[in-house]
Design a protein around this motif. Structure first.
Motif, PDB file in Angstrom:
ATOM      1  N   MET A   1       0.709  -0.895  -0.314  1.00 25.50           N
ATOM      2  CA  MET A   1       0.311   0.055  -0.004  1.00 25.50           C
ATOM      3  C   MET A   1       0.813   1.330   0.037  1.00 25.50           C
ATOM      4  O   MET A   1       1.951   1.201   0.780  1.00 25.50           O
ATOM      5  CB  MET A   1      -0.572   0.161   1.151  1.00 25.50           C
ATOM      6  CG  MET A   1      -1.776  -0.794   1.229  1.00 25.50           C
ATOM      7  SD  MET A   1      -3.560  -1.060  -0.041  1.00 25.50           S
ATOM      8  CE  MET A   1      -4.315   0.125   0.229  1.00 25.50           C
ATOM      9  N   ILE A  72       0.572   5.094  -8.573  1.00 23.42           N
ATOM     10  CA  ILE A  72      -0.551   6.105  -8.484  1.00 23.42           C
ATOM     11  C   ILE A  72      -1.346   7.028  -9.953  1.00 23.42           C
ATOM     12  O   ILE A  72       0.053   8.036 -11.338  1.00 23.42           O
ATOM     13  CB  ILE A  72      -0.085   7.390  -8.039  1.00 23.42           C
ATOM     14  CG1 ILE A  72      -0.091   7.142  -6.560  1.00 23.42           C
ATOM     15  CG2 ILE A  72      -1.457   8.583  -7.445  1.00 23.42           C
ATOM     16  CD1 ILE A  72       0.924   8.203  -5.290  1.00 23.42           C
ATOM     17  N   ARG A 108      -2.919   2.476  -6.823  1.00 22.17           N
ATOM     18  CA  ARG A 108      -3.408   3.242  -6.057  1.00 22.17           C
ATOM     19  C   ARG A 108      -4.670   4.062  -7.778  1.00 22.17           C
ATOM     20  O   ARG A 108      -3.440   4.557  -8.443  1.00 22.17           O
ATOM     21  CB  ARG A 108      -3.088   4.695  -5.131  1.00 22.17           C
ATOM     22  CG  ARG A 108      -4.369   5.301  -4.868  1.00 22.17           C
ATOM     23  CD  ARG A 108      -5.303   4.776  -3.760  1.00 22.17           C
ATOM     24  NE  ARG A 108      -5.105   3.809  -3.518  1.00 22.17           N
ATOM     25  CZ  ARG A 108      -4.266   3.699  -1.810  1.00 22.17           C
ATOM     26  NH1 ARG A 108      -3.784   5.104  -1.544  1.00 22.17           N
ATOM     27  NH2 ARG A 108      -4.101   3.123  -1.727  1.00 22.17           N
ATOM     28  N   VAL A 110      -7.545   7.115  -8.470  1.00 26.11           N
ATOM     29  CA  VAL A 110      -8.181   7.781  -7.340  1.00 26.11           C
ATOM     30  C   VAL A 110      -9.621   8.945  -9.585  1.00 26.11           C
ATOM     31  O   VAL A 110      -8.459   8.744 -10.553  1.00 26.11           O
ATOM     32  CB  VAL A 110      -7.775   8.957  -6.953  1.00 26.11           C
ATOM     33  CG1 VAL A 110      -8.547  10.094  -6.312  1.00 26.11           C
ATOM     34  CG2 VAL A 110      -6.995   8.332  -6.060  1.00 26.11           C
ATOM     35  N   GLY A 154      -7.011  -1.166  -6.032  1.00 25.53           N
ATOM     36  CA  GLY A 154      -6.714   0.188  -4.942  1.00 25.53           C
ATOM     37  C   GLY A 154      -7.157   1.515  -6.273  1.00 25.53           C
ATOM     38  O   GLY A 154      -6.505   2.567  -5.569  1.00 25.53           O
ATOM     39  N   VAL A 156      -9.805   4.015  -6.197  1.00 25.91           N
ATOM     40  CA  VAL A 156     -10.492   4.884  -5.198  1.00 25.91           C
ATOM     41  C   VAL A 156     -11.577   6.563  -5.990  1.00 25.91           C
ATOM     42  O   VAL A 156     -11.592   7.085  -6.700  1.00 25.91           O
ATOM     43  CB  VAL A 156     -10.074   5.761  -4.107  1.00 25.91           C
ATOM     44  CG1 VAL A 156     -10.787   7.080  -3.851  1.00 25.91           C
ATOM     45  CG2 VAL A 156      -8.623   5.150  -3.416  1.00 25.91           C
ATOM     46  N   ALA A 206      -5.457  10.060  -2.763  1.00 30.58           N
ATOM     47  CA  ALA A 206      -4.490   9.189  -3.620  1.00 30.58           C
ATOM     48  C   ALA A 206      -3.092   8.503  -2.060  1.00 30.58           C
ATOM     49  O   ALA A 206      -2.387   7.134  -3.169  1.00 30.58           O
ATOM     50  CB  ALA A 206      -4.140   9.224  -4.831  1.00 30.58           C
ATOM     51  N   GLU A 209      -3.110   5.192   3.188  1.00 31.49           N
ATOM     52  CA  GLU A 209      -2.704   4.394   2.769  1.00 31.49           C
ATOM     53  C   GLU A 209      -3.768   3.453   3.499  1.00 31.49           C
ATOM     54  O   GLU A 209      -3.369   2.699   2.315  1.00 31.49           O
ATOM     55  CB  GLU A 209      -1.928   3.935   5.335  1.00 31.49           C
ATOM     56  CG  GLU A 209      -1.673   2.441   4.787  1.00 31.49           C
ATOM     57  CD  GLU A 209      -0.215   2.512   6.147  1.00 31.49           C
ATOM     58  OE1 GLU A 209      -0.293   1.324   6.428  1.00 31.49           O
ATOM     59  OE2 GLU A 209      -0.251   4.014   7.045  1.00 31.49           O
ATOM     60  N   ARG A 210      -4.626   3.624   3.673  1.00 31.18           N
ATOM     61  CA  ARG A 210      -5.994   2.506   3.776  1.00 31.18           C
ATOM     62  C   ARG A 210      -7.396   3.919   3.493  1.00 31.18           C
ATOM     63  O   ARG A 210      -8.517   3.732   4.115  1.00 31.18           O
ATOM     64  CB  ARG A 210      -6.019   1.929   4.587  1.00 31.18           C
ATOM     65  CG  ARG A 210      -5.116   0.611   4.846  1.00 31.18           C
ATOM     66  CD  ARG A 210      -4.923   0.336   5.938  1.00 31.18           C
ATOM     67  NE  ARG A 210      -4.360  -1.222   6.230  1.00 31.18           N
ATOM     68  CZ  ARG A 210      -3.477  -0.717   7.048  1.00 31.18           C
ATOM     69  NH1 ARG A 210      -2.707   0.695   7.686  1.00 31.18           N
ATOM     70  NH2 ARG A 210      -2.206  -1.801   7.159  1.00 31.18           N
TER      71      ARG A 210
END
Length: 281
Positions: A1, A72, A108, A110, A154, A156, A206, A209-210
């Motif tokens: 992560m 990311i 991640r 986003v 990952g 979001v 982004a 951590e969680r």
């Protein structure tokens, strides 16, 4: 992560759709020491310091060959037209093209979505658990894209409220000219977020951590639309806004950023009245 604290090794960032909000996010990543790549159809001259342009079109898969590896990805495209085909081509097909072209699955991703996915709530509070009911094609297409993001380990989504900030003067111009009508005394709410806070929210999500899979990106202060428009009209020297219907296709609601704030995020401009005042100053 991904870690929240600085480390010697920083994940590379790809901003896919590097318009106003995307480039503001890019500069925040640069300030944190990340290598940043910005994908645009037509890069406009020299990039901001620390950012490298990547030429490509999300709607044309062949142009996405050779994308850089990035831990990311911020997906924040802008459709070329306000019509369903353009929205689907960028947000749904474009996202699929991007994921297929990336050399590795990012840790991640986003997605800058919109509060347009919600419907009419008669001024009630709305949060991430509120059922969606988009009144327009834009919200329906965005929900399709959100579903793709939700399927990523990952992924979001940040649902942004109405953006305002430098260069976004259409409302102010209409108020100055007495062309922006508003329902008076009916408890109809406006929800806003400054473009810098929107970019900060995407960056924040982004680097958590969680993170939760979904956040509402909005300021701290939903405002009765007649109060907001009246204040802005006064500041630009325009007349009191005339009586008229609420904005079409938006729905009356108060968006809550409680989840975002609980994750450690703080708006620089928690009240749009102060944010607009600073712009006009």
């Amino acid at each position: 992560m991904l870690a929240t604290s600085p480390s010697p090794v920083h994940a590379a960032v790809l901003i896919a759709g590097a318009g106003d909000v995307g480039l503001r996010a890019a500069q925040r990543f640069v300030a944190r020491g990340h290598p940043v790549f910005a994908l645009r159809r037509h890069p406009p001259g020299a990039p901001p310091p620390g950012v490298a342009w990547v030429r490509g079109d999300l709607t044309e898969p062949a142009t996405l060959a050779g994308l850089p590896a990035a831990g990311i990805v911020v997906f924040a495209p802008t459709p070329g037209a306000r019509e369903a085909a353009a929205y689907r081509g960028v947000f749904v097909d474009g996202l699929r093209h991007l994921l297929a072209a990336l050399p590795a699955v990012p840790a991640r991703l986003v997605f800058a979505s919109s509060s347009a996915v919600y419907g009419e709530h008669a001024g009630a509070w709305v949060d991430e658990a509120t059922p969606t009911d988009p009144p327009g094609f834009n919200g329906r297409v965005l929900l399709e894209a959100e579903a793709i993001v939700a399927g990523l380990a990952g992924g979001v989504t940040v649902r942004l409220a109405g953006l305002y900030g430098p260069g976004r003067t259409q409302l102010l111009d209409r108020l100055r000219e007495g062309k922006a009508a508003v329902p008076h005394g009916q408890g109809v709410y406006a929800n806003r977020i400054h473009v810098d806070d929107a970019a900060a929210a995407l960056t924040h999500a982004a680097l958590l951590e969680r993170p939760a899979p979904l956040y509402l990106g909005v300021d701290d202060t939903p405002l009765p639309i007649d109060a907001l428009y009246g204040e802005l009209a006064r500041r630009v020297g325009g007349p009191v806004p005339p009586e008229g219907p609420a904005p079409a296709g938006v729905g009356n609601k108060r968006l809550s950023n409680a989840r975002l704030r609980a994750s450690g995020f703080t708006c620089e401009w928690p009240d749009a009245r102060k944010g607009y005042a600073a712009l006009l100053a």
